[in-house]
Structures are given as C-alpha cells and as structure tokens.
Design an enzyme around this catalytic site. Structure first.
Site, PDB file in Angstrom:
ATOM      1  N   ASP A   8       0.869  -1.164   0.000  1.00 28.44           N
ATOM      2  CA  ASP A   8       0.000   0.000   0.000  1.00 28.44           C
ATOM      3  C   ASP A   8       0.916   1.228   0.000  1.00 28.44           C
ATOM      4  O   ASP A   8       2.079   1.137   0.389  1.00 28.44           O
ATOM      5  CB  ASP A   8      -0.873  -0.037   1.262  1.00 28.44           C
ATOM      6  CG  ASP A   8      -1.637   1.245   1.482  1.00 28.44           C
ATOM      7  OD1 ASP A   8      -2.382   1.653   0.567  1.00 28.44           O
ATOM      8  OD2 ASP A   8      -1.479   1.847   2.565  1.00 28.44           O
ATOM      9  N   ASP A  10      -0.149   5.164   0.838  1.00 29.08           N
ATOM     10  CA  ASP A  10      -0.417   6.152   1.882  1.00 29.08           C
ATOM     11  C   ASP A  10      -0.642   5.485   3.231  1.00 29.08           C
ATOM     12  O   ASP A  10      -1.501   4.622   3.377  1.00 29.08           O
ATOM     13  CB  ASP A  10      -1.618   7.016   1.497  1.00 29.08           C
ATOM     14  CG  ASP A  10      -1.395   7.755   0.184  1.00 29.08           C
ATOM     15  OD1 ASP A  10      -0.242   8.128  -0.093  1.00 29.08           O
ATOM     16  OD2 ASP A  10      -2.372   7.950  -0.563  1.00 29.08           O
ATOM     17  N   GLN A  52      -6.535   5.388  -5.452  1.00 25.73           N
ATOM     18  CA  GLN A  52      -6.327   6.818  -5.668  1.00 25.73           C
ATOM     19  C   GLN A  52      -7.622   7.456  -6.169  1.00 25.73           C
ATOM     20  O   GLN A  52      -7.721   7.953  -7.285  1.00 25.73           O
ATOM     21  CB  GLN A  52      -5.164   7.046  -6.648  1.00 25.73           C
ATOM     22  CG  GLN A  52      -3.814   6.619  -6.096  1.00 25.73           C
ATOM     23  CD  GLN A  52      -3.408   7.409  -4.869  1.00 25.73           C
ATOM     24  OE1 GLN A  52      -3.649   8.611  -4.768  1.00 25.73           O
ATOM     25  NE2 GLN A  52      -2.781   6.737  -3.906  1.00 25.73           N
TER      26      GLN A  52
END
Length: 180
Positions: A8, A10, A52
């Site tokens: 992943d 963020d 996103q």
C-alpha cells in the site's frame, strides 16, 4: 515463480495527509528505503497497490499522480530501491471515473493484485501484502496473499494478522520467516 511484496502507499510508505496531489507534499517514512532495500536484496519483487480515488473525485489528475509517483521513485532510488510495478485504482463508488464506479480494482477487491500475480508469475504463498488499513488486509486475504499490517495496534477481528509499528520491523519479520 516469483515472490513479491505488495505495498500500500499512503500510511505504509508515507504519511497520509489525504489526497496527495503535489509532489512537494510527498515524503517517505523513516526506514522505508532500508526496509524495501532489504526485501529487494532477498529477491522480492516490490509492487505498489494503491487506491487513488482523488482522481475520480476531481481532486487531482492522473498526470498529477504520475508526478507524485515520480517523486516517490526518486526518493526510493536514493536508497537504491526501485519498484517493479505500480498499480492504482482511480475509481470510487460515489464518483464515476470514465463511466466506471463499480470496479474490481478498488481495494479491498482483488483486481489489481490478481492482475499483478498473473503478469509477474507470482507465487502467493511466498509473497506478502503490506498495508495500514483493513482494506489492505482484506485484499491480501481475497487474493490468498498473506497480509501484514503496519499499525500501532491490532485491528478488531484481525488480531491474528502480523502487525508492526513500522515497515522496517515488518520487513525484518518477513525476512525471518522460513519461506524466503
């Protein structure tokens, strides 16, 4: 077959202030370059799997995302680390993007990770999905890739998932397992 670390972005590689659209706002956590370098040296492919939805929400464009990812790649390269692939989902159920709102690529759905498994001939039993949210745990479970969590505490109902406060500690644990 190859072994891989699915990552992943963020909250795992970098702080997550929400919808990073400017490369100047992107920084890696301490220890990320070292952790990824250790995993790469051990023969793992490094594959980014990231939602996103800022794209579908109109908060940034795919071109802006490319600039953020280019900065991420430059920062990683300073630690002699390169990612083997970046897969991202621009969709969100409430914000259609190019006519799509219900996709198979938004975590926790397994579309992106399954695509990478096929494209890179990955042995899921020797691979790991590392993330900081339950959606990262769920995509690992849905694709039969063992999940590892980056968090201060265990998530409710996922207490059996290996959980570490940093990516570096997670990497060291992975490297200590017998399937390397």
């Amino acid at each position: 077959m190859n072994k891989a670390i699915f990552l992943d972005r963020d909250g795992t590689l970098n702080p997550d202030p929400g919808y990073i659209s400017n490369p100047d706002d992107y920084e890696l956590y301490d220890g990320v370059k070292e952790a990824l370098a250790k995993l790469k040296k051990a023969g793992y492919l490094l594959i980014l799997i990231t939602n996103q939805s800022g794209i579908s929400r109109g908060l940034f464009t795919e071109e802006q995302l490319d600039k953020v990812h280019n900065k991420m790649k430059r920062l990683l390269k300073e630690g002699s680390v390169t990612l083997d692939a970046i897969y991202y989902c621009p969709h969100h159920p409430d914000h259609p993007y190019k006519g799509v709102s219900d996709c198979n690529c938004r975590k926790p759905k397994p579309g992106l990770i399954l695509q990478a498994i096929k494209e890179f001939d990955i042995d899921v039993k020797k691979s790991y999905m590392i993330g900081d949210r339950t959606s990262d745990i769920k995509i690992g479970l849905a694709s039969n890739v063992p999940p590892v969590c980056i968090a201060k505490t265990f998530f409710k109902d996922y207490e059996n998932i290996p959980t570490f406060p940093t990516l570096l500690e997670a990497a060291d644990w992975i490297l200590s397992q017998n399937n390397n």
